[in-house]
Write a protein that holds these residues in place. Structure first.
Motif, mmCIF file in Angstrom:
data_model
loop_
_atom_site.group_PDB
_atom_site.id
_atom_site.type_symbol
_atom_site.label_atom_id
_atom_site.label_comp_id
_atom_site.label_asym_id
_atom_site.label_seq_id
_atom_site.Cartn_x
_atom_site.Cartn_y
_atom_site.Cartn_z
ATOM 1 N N UNK A 141 -0.670 1.278 -3.041
ATOM 2 C CA UNK A 141 0.233 1.071 -4.182
ATOM 3 C C UNK A 141 1.542 0.433 -3.734
ATOM 4 N N UNK A 142 2.059 0.866 -2.600
ATOM 5 C CA UNK A 142 3.323 0.331 -2.111
ATOM 6 C C UNK A 142 3.184 -1.151 -1.748
ATOM 7 N N UNK A 143 2.145 -1.514 -0.989
ATOM 8 C CA UNK A 143 1.961 -2.907 -0.567
ATOM 9 C C UNK A 143 1.665 -3.806 -1.770
ATOM 10 N N UNK A 144 0.905 -3.303 -2.725
ATOM 11 C CA UNK A 144 0.572 -4.110 -3.902
ATOM 12 C C UNK A 144 1.814 -4.494 -4.700
ATOM 13 N N UNK A 145 2.882 -3.688 -4.597
ATOM 14 C CA UNK A 145 4.114 -3.974 -5.340
ATOM 15 C C UNK A 145 5.104 -4.818 -4.560
ATOM 16 N N UNK A 146 4.787 -5.137 -3.312
ATOM 17 C CA UNK A 146 5.695 -5.952 -2.504
ATOM 18 C C UNK A 146 5.487 -7.438 -2.800
ATOM 19 N N UNK A 147 6.572 -8.166 -2.938
ATOM 20 C CA UNK A 147 6.510 -9.619 -3.110
ATOM 21 C C UNK A 147 7.512 -10.251 -2.160
ATOM 22 N N UNK A 148 7.010 -10.974 -1.153
ATOM 23 C CA UNK A 148 7.875 -11.607 -0.172
ATOM 24 C C UNK A 148 7.066 -12.717 0.504
ATOM 25 N N UNK A 149 7.671 -13.880 0.746
ATOM 26 C CA UNK A 149 6.898 -14.994 1.335
ATOM 27 C C UNK A 149 6.334 -14.693 2.708
ATOM 28 N N UNK A 150 6.879 -13.681 3.409
ATOM 29 C CA UNK A 150 6.407 -13.370 4.751
ATOM 30 C C UNK A 150 5.521 -12.128 4.783
ATOM 31 N N UNK A 151 5.100 -11.649 3.633
ATOM 32 C CA UNK A 151 4.206 -10.503 3.556
ATOM 33 C C UNK A 151 2.924 -10.931 2.862
ATOM 34 N N UNK A 152 1.772 -10.656 3.484
ATOM 35 C CA UNK A 152 0.486 -11.004 2.877
ATOM 36 C C UNK A 152 0.264 -10.106 1.658
ATOM 37 N N UNK A 153 0.051 -10.696 0.488
ATOM 38 C CA UNK A 153 -0.127 -9.863 -0.711
ATOM 39 C C UNK A 153 -1.472 -9.138 -0.710
ATOM 40 N N UNK A 154 -1.501 -8.026 -1.404
ATOM 41 C CA UNK A 154 -2.737 -7.271 -1.605
ATOM 42 C C UNK A 154 -3.239 -7.582 -3.011
ATOM 43 N N UNK A 155 -4.383 -8.277 -3.112
ATOM 44 C CA UNK A 155 -4.917 -8.654 -4.417
ATOM 45 C C UNK A 155 -5.496 -7.455 -5.162
ATOM 46 N N UNK A 156 -6.180 -6.591 -4.426
ATOM 47 C CA UNK A 156 -6.959 -5.548 -5.080
ATOM 48 C C UNK A 156 -7.247 -4.447 -4.056
#
Length: 366
Positions: free
Chosen positions: A317-332
């Motif tokens: 839940x924490x990673x899915x809410x992170x938005x930053x160009x240097x962080x790989x997003x979690x799609x699902x």
């Protein structure tokens, strides 16, 4: 092993640590190129004199040629000089003998053939990796500054044609893997580079169609047809016209073959990319949107362990809410008593270890 000779772009010699080795002045570079064009074959002294002195040899041309050969030997042999030389004097001239891994043209051709063998055996994932490895050796037009001269032109064009067909074959394997959306930018770029080649247009039309972009697929055909007509007075081939007709009719024969691999709640899993103490990462696709992804599958024995469950769901839940160009997003992400996984973008640059094995990163890359 000798130093590495490079002809897939400007002529170069590099040492084992990838540092540049001095190739000398223009005439010495011409000599290296003339020997490399026919690597493994003897080139007569008369031919070399004609090439090196551009048809206007001096009275001392042969003696000067010998001094150029001597300097090139030291440059090519590097630390290997005690084990023999890569440039041999063999009547009626000289021959450049290099191990396959000491000559980028040999590495390139062998790599492309190995990738094609993988594709012929149905292992398209290995084929794509093989094509990528081979194409990374390309630095520009072969024999660059000498490519238009009669003695170099045929070999430069031969290598360029191998590159072009390798790019097309790679796209074919990508399409076979279901990577329709991913291959579109590559095919668009290659079509602009090779304005008369038809195969990448057909591949681009198919990739666009399978990505739900039917109108754009038809526009590719129309633009190509207009270009051929205006520039050459020609028309597209019957096979390309047939493809256009099938796209207009939404012909079911154009649909992608069912993808192989293990299925996982809306995702298709393929080869393993890496593993750690808690999970295994696979290359995957999300067929519903035509997207390539990396799927991190948690080891089954951990998926229902209480401490792991609390940590997994909190962190997901924490990673899915992170938005930053240097962080790989979690799609699902998903967890149930049978397992857990996270879905992220697929990056094709290889692992950090692979990258560092090819040399240290510059600060900007890091």
């Amino acid at each position: 092993m000798s130093n590495r000779v490079g002809v897939l772009g400007p002529i170069e010699i590099t040492a084992a640590d990838r540092s540049a080795v001095d190739t000398g002045g223009k005439r010495q570079r011409r000599l290296l190129a003339a020997l490399a064009v026919r690597a493994g074959d003897v080139v007569s002294v008369d031919s070399l004199v004609d090439i090196v002195f551009e048809g206007n040899p001096t009275e001392s041309a042969e003696r000067t040629l010998q001094s150029y050969v001597s300097r090139l030997r030291r440059a090519v042999d590097g630390e290997n000089h005690s084990n023999g030389t890569a440039i041999e004097r063999t009547s009626p001239g000289y021959v450049l003998r290099l191990e396959p891994d000491s000559f980028d043209a040999f590495c390139f051709v062998d790599g492309v053939q190995t990738a094609r063998d993988h594709a012929a055996n149905g292992d398209h994932a290995a084929a794509v990796r093989g094509f990528d490895d081979a194409l990374r050796l390309w630095r520009g037009r072969p024999f660059a500054e000498f490519a238009d001269e009669p003695w170099a032109l045929a070999e430069s064009e031969r290598l360029s044609e191998i590159r072009a067909t390798a790019i097309e074959d790679r796209a074919e394997s990508q399409l076979a893997l279901g990577g329709h959306a991913e291959v579109i930018p590559d095919l668009e770029r290659f079509s602009r580079e090779e304005t008369t080649r038809e195969r990448p247009r057909a591949q681009l039309m198919l990739a666009l169609y399978r990505s739900g972009r039917q109108a754009e697929a038809l526009r590719v055909y129309q633009d190509y047809s207009r270009y051929l007509g205006e520039e050459m007075g020609l028309e597209p081939s019957a096979s390309l016209h047939d493809l256009e007709s099938k796209i207009i009719a939404s012909d079911p024969s154009l649909d992608a073959e069912p993808l192989g691999g293990e299925k996982l709640r809306g995702y298709q899993l393929y080869e393993e990319l890496g593993r750690g103490a808690f999970s295994v990462v696979h290359r995957g696709t999300q067929p519903s949107v035509g997207r390539d992804v990396a799927v991190k599958v948690i080891r089954a024995e951990l998926a229902n362990e209480p401490d792991f469950v609390r940590r997994f769901e909190t962190e997901a839940h924490m990673v899915a809410n992170l938005e930053h160009p240097h962080i790989v997003p979690l799609y699902d992400f998903w967890r149930d008593p049978d397992g857990a996984y996270g879905v992220m973008p697929l990056f094709r640059g290889g692992t950090l270890a692979d990258s560092l094995s090819r040399g240290p990163w510059k600060l900007s890359a890091a």
